[in-house]
Design an enzyme around this catalytic site. Structure first.
Site, PDB file in Angstrom:
ATOM      1  CE  LYS A  22      -3.823  -0.538   2.222  1.00  0.00           C
ATOM      2  NZ  LYS A  22      -4.120  -1.091   3.545  1.00  0.00           N
ATOM      3  NE  ARG A  92      -7.107   2.603   4.776  1.00  0.00           N
ATOM      4  CZ  ARG A  92      -7.601   3.795   4.441  1.00  0.00           C
ATOM      5  NH1 ARG A  92      -6.783   4.822   4.323  1.00  0.00           N
ATOM      6  NH2 ARG A  92      -8.888   3.954   4.228  1.00  0.00           N
ATOM      7  N   GLY A 101      -7.668  -8.044   5.869  1.00  0.00           N
ATOM      8  CA  GLY A 101      -8.350  -8.373   7.117  1.00  0.00           C
ATOM      9  C   GLY A 101      -7.418  -8.638   8.275  1.00  0.00           C
ATOM     10  CG  MET A 103      -4.729  -3.924  12.565  1.00  0.00           C
ATOM     11  SD  MET A 103      -3.480  -2.677  12.731  1.00  0.00           S
ATOM     12  CE  MET A 103      -4.487  -1.222  12.707  1.00  0.00           C
ATOM     13  NE  ARG A 336     -11.946  -0.069  -7.878  1.00  0.00           N
ATOM     14  CZ  ARG A 336     -12.681  -0.289  -6.818  1.00  0.00           C
ATOM     15  NH1 ARG A 336     -12.255  -1.050  -5.862  1.00  0.00           N
ATOM     16  NH2 ARG A 336     -13.867   0.267  -6.692  1.00  0.00           N
ATOM     17  CG  HIS A 452     -30.494 -32.650 -23.110  1.00  0.00           C
ATOM     18  ND1 HIS A 452     -31.546 -32.078 -23.788  1.00  0.00           N
ATOM     19  CD2 HIS A 452     -29.877 -33.481 -23.979  1.00  0.00           C
ATOM     20  CE1 HIS A 452     -31.566 -32.561 -25.021  1.00  0.00           C
ATOM     21  NE2 HIS A 452     -30.570 -33.419 -25.152  1.00  0.00           N
ATOM     22  NE  ARG A 614     -19.885 -36.873 -38.064  1.00  0.00           N
ATOM     23  CZ  ARG A 614     -20.215 -36.528 -36.828  1.00  0.00           C
ATOM     24  NH1 ARG A 614     -19.283 -36.460 -35.899  1.00  0.00           N
ATOM     25  NH2 ARG A 614     -21.451 -36.207 -36.541  1.00  0.00           N
ATOM     26  CD  GLU A 749     -15.877 -39.362 -33.458  1.00  0.00           C
ATOM     27  OE1 GLU A 749     -16.834 -38.705 -33.054  1.00  0.00           O
ATOM     28  OE2 GLU A 749     -15.924 -40.149 -34.430  1.00  0.00           O
ATOM     29  CB  SER A 768     -11.022 -34.129 -37.360  1.00  0.00           C
ATOM     30  OG  SER A 768     -11.734 -33.163 -36.630  1.00  0.00           O
ATOM     31  N   GLY A 770     -12.395 -35.827 -32.343  1.00  0.00           N
ATOM     32  CA  GLY A 770     -13.789 -35.644 -31.943  1.00  0.00           C
ATOM     33  C   GLY A 770     -13.835 -35.774 -30.431  1.00  0.00           C
ATOM     34  CG  ASN A 772     -18.355 -33.170 -28.719  1.00  0.00           C
ATOM     35  OD1 ASN A 772     -17.783 -32.374 -27.998  1.00  0.00           O
ATOM     36  ND2 ASN A 772     -19.034 -32.815 -29.805  1.00  0.00           N
ATOM     37  CB  CYS A 836     -14.443 -31.145 -35.255  1.00  0.00           C
ATOM     38  SG  CYS A 836     -14.609 -32.934 -35.205  1.00  0.00           S
ATOM     39  CE1 TYR A 856      -9.988 -28.688 -38.104  1.00  0.00           C
ATOM     40  CE2 TYR A 856      -8.046 -29.209 -39.424  1.00  0.00           C
ATOM     41  CZ  TYR A 856      -9.304 -29.542 -38.957  1.00  0.00           C
ATOM     42  OH  TYR A 856      -9.885 -30.725 -39.315  1.00  0.00           O
TER      43      TYR A 856
HETATM   44  C1  PEP Z   1     -17.173 -35.467 -31.434  1.00  0.00           C
HETATM   45  O1  PEP Z   1     -17.422 -36.603 -31.052  1.00  0.00           O
HETATM   46  O2  PEP Z   1     -16.400 -34.712 -30.848  1.00  0.00           O
HETATM   47  C2  PEP Z   1     -17.840 -34.944 -32.623  1.00  0.00           C
HETATM   48  C3  PEP Z   1     -17.517 -33.769 -33.097  1.00  0.00           C
HETATM   49  O3  PEP Z   1     -18.829 -35.700 -33.134  1.00  0.00           O
HETATM   50  P1  PEP Z   1     -20.332 -35.634 -32.587  1.00  0.00           P
HETATM   51  O4  PEP Z   1     -20.384 -34.569 -31.580  1.00  0.00           O
HETATM   52  O5  PEP Z   1     -21.159 -35.382 -33.777  1.00  0.00           O
HETATM   53  O6  PEP Z   1     -20.474 -37.013 -32.040  1.00  0.00           O
HETATM   54 MG    MG Z   2     -18.494 -37.923 -32.384  1.00  0.00          MG
END
Ligand code: PEP
Ligand code: MG
Length: 885
Positions: A22, A92, A101, A103, A336, A452, A614, A749, A768, A770, A772, A836, A856
Site C-alpha cells: 500500500k 492502516r 483483514g 488489521m 484501479r 441437456h 463427415r 474419437e 480430426s 472428436g 465429444n 471438432c 486448427y
Molecule cells: C465429437 O465426437 O467430438 C464430434 C464432433 O462428433 P459428434 O459430436 O457429432 O459425435
Molecule cells: Mg463424435
C-alpha cells in the site's frame, strides 16, 4: 542514523519490501503527480526494530514519526489536535504482500472532545461531527485498546430502543453526544484506562497496535497458509483524511476515464456536492453526471481530466477513480483498472494501441474471449429499462422473442407454420431435440448450466435459460405461473440468455454485428495466431455465417443433420426399412440429389476454403420414432382398426425399431460401423459429394473437400472405407469427365484410435479429434446420462474440477490427443490435425490445442471470433512463457 519513516513523495512503486504494498502504491501515485491526500509510511524495517527492541518503539523512530507529522501538518495547513483546523488521519497496516483483514483500519484519528467541536463548525454539520467521533471511539477501542465492538453495539442498541428509534439515521447530534459519554464509560470499564484524548498518544498507540497485529493469531495463520515469511514485517501508513462535506465547494465522486459500457474516450461518472463517499453509495441523493462538474468547478474539472490522462498513460489502461474535493481542492483517493463490457473492452484496447499506449499483443490479451459471447448474439436494446418476470441461470447467450409452447412436438408444429416459439419445459431430454431445434430459445425450470438443454442450445448458438425455479409449469394445462402471473401457450415472452431474465411480451432487440474495432482486433489476432480456426456447419446459411465471422474453412459438416429435415425423414425411413439391397438403393437414389444440392450450397458459400464432410455417424434408430410411443399407437390400432394398412405399416416400423434397438447406442452400431454394414449408404454420400464438386468446379469455383470417416477404432475400418470412397470418386470422375482432388481422413474419437494413431495415419490424410466422443469413451460416461444425473454433483463436490464436456480434460483426454498427434506425425510428419468437438470453441482447450501443435480448431460459427482471439492469446502466452524459461 537509520531512516525508518518516508513521506509519500520520497518513495516509489518499486519499494514494496520497504514500504509495503500500500505504501509503495501511495508513493507511486504521489510520484507521478497525483493529488493524493498527503501522508507518510513507517517502514517494515521499523516493524522489525520494534520487535528487536522487545516490542517498544525505539526513540529514533518516535522522533522520525514526529518530524514527518510536522511535515504533514505544514503541507496540509492543519494541525493534529487543533480545534480551529484539526488534522485527522487514517492509520492502516500495509505488508509487502496484501494480507486482507489482518488489521482493521483506524479512521478519523485525531478526534477528541475539542476537535469534534472544530469539525462541527468546519463542516457546518454537528450531527456528522459527533457521529464520526463516536465511530472513531468504537474503532480505536476495538483495534487498539482491544475492547470488543460488541459492548458498543449493545449499548447503542439500548439507547436507540430507549428513544424509540429503529435505525441510526434517526439519531441527532444530541443523541450522539450522549452515546459518546456512554462509550467512554465502556472504555474505562473494559480497557482499564480512560479514552486517550491526546491525538499524539492516539497515534503512537495505533502504530504499536499495527506492529503488534503482525504477530496476532490471524496473521500468523494467514502467513503460513500463503507461505509469507514472518521476518518481512508490516509497514504503517498515516494519511490525512479529506472531507467532501465541507460545504458547497466540496464533494465526492467516482469516475471512469472512458465509458465502461461503450468504450468511448470520454470521462464517465458521477459526483455529489457537499457529501461523503458513503452518500454516493447509499443512493439517498441522486448524484450528478461528471460533465456538470465542468460548470460547477471548472478548475477542479480541468485538473481532474488532466489527472485521468496521466493515470491512463501510467497504468496503460482505463481507470476507475474515487475522488474527493475538499474546499475546492481535488484529491485522488484510489485508482484501479476499471471493469467494462465486451464492447468497451474491445474499443478501449484498440484505441490504446492507436494512442501508442499499449502494443497490439497487449491489446489482444486485454479482451476476455468469454466476454465476446455478449456481442455475437441478438441482444436486448441497451436503452430498454428491464423489469423481468423471472430469473434463471444464463445457460446460453442471446435474446429471443416467441410464443410459449410446452412440448417439443408443438414447437415443431408452430415453427412449421412460420411462428416463432420459445420452448418451456421442466427439463429437456434427447427426445426433445427437434423442439429445441425448432424453437428460438429454450427455458427450463430445473437443471443447471450443463443440463441437456443448456449444452444442446449452446452448441446450436441458441439462447437458453435453465433452472428458473420460480416458474411453476403445468404441462397438462399448458401454462406456467410466476407468483400471480399466468402465462398460457401462445403468449409472447422475451428471454435474455445472457442474464437469465424472462420478460412478458415483445422487447426491442439489437442484431449482432462485428463493430469496426472488433474487426480490427480480430485482424490483429489473425496476424499473430498459429492455429487455424474453422467452423462446424451443416448448411449454406451456417457456412455463410462462418465465413462472415472469419472461419478459414469448415472443420465438421455433420451430414446426418441434412437427413433430419422434415421432408427427408420419410425417405431416410424408407431406406432404413428396406428389406433388400435394391429397395435401399431406390431410397438412396432419392436422397442423393438432395445431399448433392446441400454440398453444392456449402462449397459455394465457403469460396474455396476447405470443407470437412463427415459421413453418416449416428445409429439408424435415431431416424425412427420412439419405441414406446409406437407401441401405444400399434396397440390402439389393434383395437380400433385391426385391418388397416396403417396398422400394418406401424407394425413393420415397430419390428424395425425393435431390431435396431441397442443397449448402449453411444457404443453401438454407429459411425464407420454403419458404413461397414451398409456400404451403399457411404457410397451414396461420397457420390453426392463428388457430383457436387464436379458441378461447382464446372462453374469455375475452387473446392477443397475433405471426406471424414467417423468413429474409427481399427486401421482396417479406415482402410476399407477409404477404398470405398476412392472407388466412388473414380466412378464420378469417369461419369462427369471432371478431375478433382480431395483428402480422406478420420475422426479420432475412441481411445484405441488415439493409441494406434501411427497405424491409422497410414490410411489417413488428416485427423480430426472428436473430443465429444473421446471424452465419453475415455471417461466411460454417456454424456446425456452423465449430465442429466451425476455430473453436476461431481462438479459441485469438486470430484471433477470442471465439466469435461465443456472444458477439455487435459490430463486424461488431452493425453490421448497428444499421443494421437505424436503417433500420427511419426508416420506422416505433415499430417494435418484438428479438433471438432465442442472444446474447439473454449479458450483453455484452445490453448491446449495450440500447445500440442494442432493445425486448427473447429467450433460453432458463433464462437469463431472467440476462437480467433483465444488462438492469438495462446500464441502470445506461449511466446511469453518461452522468454521466461
Ligand atoms: C465429437 O465426437 O467430438 C464430434 C464432433 O462428433 P459428434 O459430436 O457429432 O459425435
Ligand atoms: Mg463424435
Amino acid at each position: 542514523m537509520n531512516k525508518f519513516v518516508y513521506m509519500f513523495d520520497e518513495g516509489n512503486g518499486s519499494q514494496k519490501e520497504l514500504l509495503g504494498g500500500k505504501g509503495a502504491n501511495l508513493a507511486e501515485m504521489t510520484r507521478i503527480g497525483l493529488p493524493v491526500p498527503f501522508g507518510f509510511t513507517i517502514s517494515t524495517n521499523a516493524c522489525n526494530a520494534y520487535y528487536d527492541a522487545g516490542k517498544t518503539l525505539p526513540t529514533e523512530i518516535e522522533q522520525q514519526v514526529l518530524e514527518s507529522l510536522t511535515k504533514l501538518e505544514e503541507k496540509t495547513g492543519k494541525t493534529l489536535g487543533n480545534p480551529a483546523n484539526p488534522l485527522l488521519v487514517s492509520v492502516r497496516s500495509g505488508a509487502v504482500h496484501s494480507m486482507p483483514g489482518m488489521m482493521d483500519t483506524v479512521l478519523n484519528l485525531g478526534m477528541n472532545d475539542e476537535t469534534v467541536v472544530g469539525m462541527a463548525k468546519l463542516t457546518n454539520n454537528e450531527r456528522f461531527a459527533y457521529d464520526s467521533y463516536r465511530r472513531f471511539i468504537q474503532m480505536f477501542s476495538d483495534v487498539v485498546l482491544k475492547v470488543d465492538s460488541f459492548y458498543f453495539e449493545q449499548y447503542l442498541e439500548e439507547v436507540r430502543e430507549e428513544k424509540g428509534y429503529s435505525s441510526d439515521p434517526e439519531m441527532n447530534a444530541g443523541d450522539w453526544k450522549e452515546v459518546i459519554k456512554g462509550y467512554k464509560e465502556i472504555v474505562k470499564k473494559h480497557a482499564d484506562r480512560t479514552f486517550p484524548e491526546d491525538p499524539k498518544e492516539q497515534l503512537f498507540l495505533s502504530i504499536r497496535a499495527v506492529f503488534d497485529s503482525w504477530n496476532n493469531q490471524r496473521a500468523i495463520v494467514y502467513r503460513k497458509l500463503h507461505k509469507i515469511p514472518g521476518h518481512l514485517g508490516t509497514a504503517v501508513n498515516i494519511q490525512s483524511m479529506v472531507f467532501g462535506n465541507m460545504g458547497n465547494d466540496s464533494g465526492t465522486g467516482v469516475a471512469f476515464t472512458r465509458n465502461p459500457s461503450t468504450g468511448e474516450n470520454k470521462l464517465y461518472g458521477e459526483y455529489l456536492i457537499n457529501a461523503q463517499g458513503e452518500d454516493v453509495v447509499a443512493g439517498i441523493r441522486t448524484p450528478q453526471p461528471i460533465v456538470t462538474l465542468q460548470n460547477e468547478m471548472p478548475e477542479v474539472y480541468e485538473q481532474f481530466s488532466r489527472t485521468c490522462n496521466l493515470l491512463e498513460k501510467h497504468y496503460q489502461d482505463m481507470q476507475d477513480i474515487e475522488f474527493t474535493v475538499e474546499s475546492g481542492k481535488l484529491f485522488i483517493l484510489q485508482t484501479r483498472t476499471g471493469k467494462r463490457t465486451a464492447q468497451a473492452a474491445i474499443t478501449i484496447a484498440v484505441e490504446l494501441v492507436n494512442e501508442n499506449i499499449i502494443t497490439k499483443e497487449e491489446a489482444l490479451l486485454r479482451v476476455d474471449p468469454d466476454q465476446l459471447n455478449q456481442l455475437l448474439h441478438r441482444r436486448i436494446d441497451d436503452s430498454y429499462t428491464r423489469t423481468p418476470l423471472a430469473k434463471g441461470l444464463p445457460a446460453s447467450p442471446g435474446a429471443a422473442i416467441g410464443k410459449v409452447v410446452f412440448d417439443a412436438d408443438d414447437a415443431e408444429k408452430f415453427a412449421k407454420e412460420e411462428q416463432k416459439v420459445i420452448l418451456v419445459r421442466p427439463e429437456t431430454t434427447p427426445d426433445d431435440i427437434h423442439g429445441i431445434v425448432a424453437a428460438e430459445a429454450t427455458v427450463t425450470s430445473r437443471g443447471g448450466m450443463t443440463s441437456h438443454a443448456a449444452v444442446v442450445a449452446r452448441g446450436m448458438g441458441k439462447a437458453c435459460i435453465c433452472g428458473c425455479e420460480s416458474l411453476k409449469i403445468d404441462l397438462a394445462g399448458k401454462q406456467f405461473r410466476v407468483g400471480d402471473t399466468v402465462v398460457n401457450e401462445g403468449d409472447i415472452i422475451t428471454i435474455d440468455g445472457s442474464t437469465g431474465e424472462i420478460f412478458i411480451g415483445e422487447i426491442p432487440m439489437i442484431e449482432p454485428e462485428l463493430s469496426e474495432e472488433f474487426q480490427i482486433l480480430l485482424a490483429w489476432a489473425d496476424e499473430v495466431r498459429k492455429l487455424g480456426v474453422r467452423a462446424n456447419a451443416d448448411n449454406p446459411t451456417d457456412a455463410k455465417k462462418a465465413v462472415e465471422f472469419g472461419a478459414g474453412g469448415i472443420g465438421l459438416c455433420r451430414t446426418e443433420h441434412m437427413f433430419m429435415d422434415a421432408t427427408r425423414i420419410p425417405i431416410v425411413q424408407e431406406m432404413i426399412l428396406a428389406e433388400t439391397y435394391e429397395d435401399r438403393e431406390i431410397a438412396l437414389s432419392k436422397l442423393l440429389p438432395m445431399q448433392q444440392e446441400d454440398f453444392e450450397g456449402i462449397f459455394e458459400a465457403m469460396q474455396g476454403h476447405p470443407v470437412t464432410i463427415r459421413l453418416l455417424d449416428p445409429p439408424l434408430h435415431e431416424f425412427l420414432p420412439d419405441k414406446d410411443e409406437l407401441l401405444v399407437e400399434v396397440t390402439k390400432l389393434q383395437i380400433t382398426d385391426p385391418d388397416s394398412d396403417e396398422l400394418q405399416e406401424k407394425e413393420q416400423l415397430l419390428r424395425k425399431v425393435r431390431q435396431l434397438h441397442e443397449f448402449n447406442p453411444m457404443l453401438g452400431h454407429r459411425g464407420c460401423r454403419l458404413g461397414m454394414s451398409y456400404p451403399e449408404i457411404y457410397v451414396m454420400q461420397a457420390k453426392a459429394i463428388f457430383y457436387a464438386i464436379a458441378k461447382v468446379k464446372e462453374k469455375g469455383m475452387t473446392v477443397k473437400p475433405e471426406i471424414m470417416i467417423p468413429l474409427v477404432g481399427h486401421v482396417n475400418e479406415l482402410k476399407q472405407m477409404r477404398q470405398l470412397v476412392i472407388n466412388a470418386g473414380e466412378r464420378v470422375k469417369e461419369e462427369t469427365g471432371v478431375e478433382f482432388d480431395y483428402l480422406i481422413g478420420t475422426m479420432i474419437e475412441v481411445p484405441r484410435a488415439a493409441l494406434t494413431a501411427d497405424q491409422i495415419a497410414e490410411e489417413a490424410d488428416f485427423f480430426s479429434f472428436g473430443t465429444n466422443d473421446l471424452t465419453q469413451t475415455t471417461f466411460g460416461y454417456s454424456r446425456d446420462d452423465a449430465e442429466g444425473k451425476f455430473l453436476q454433483s461431481y462438479i459441485e463436490h469438486k470430484v471433477l474440477p470442471e465439466n469435461p464436456f465443456a472444458s477439455l480434460d487435459q490430463q486424461g483426454v488431452g493425453k490421448l490427443v497428444k499421443a494421437g498427434v505424436q503417433l500420427g506425425r511419426a508416420t506422416k510428419p505433415n499430417l494435418k490435425t484438428g479438433i471438432c468437438g465442442e472444446h474447439g470453441g473454449e479458450k483453455s482447450s484452445i490453448q491446449f490445442c495450440h500447445d500440442v501443435g494442432l493445425d486448427y480448431v473447429s467450433c460453432s460459427p458463433y464462437r469463431v471470433p472467440l476462437a480467433r482471439l483465444a488462438a492469438a492469446q495462446a500464441t502470445i502466452k506461449s511466446e511469453q512463457k518461452q522468454l521466461v524459461n
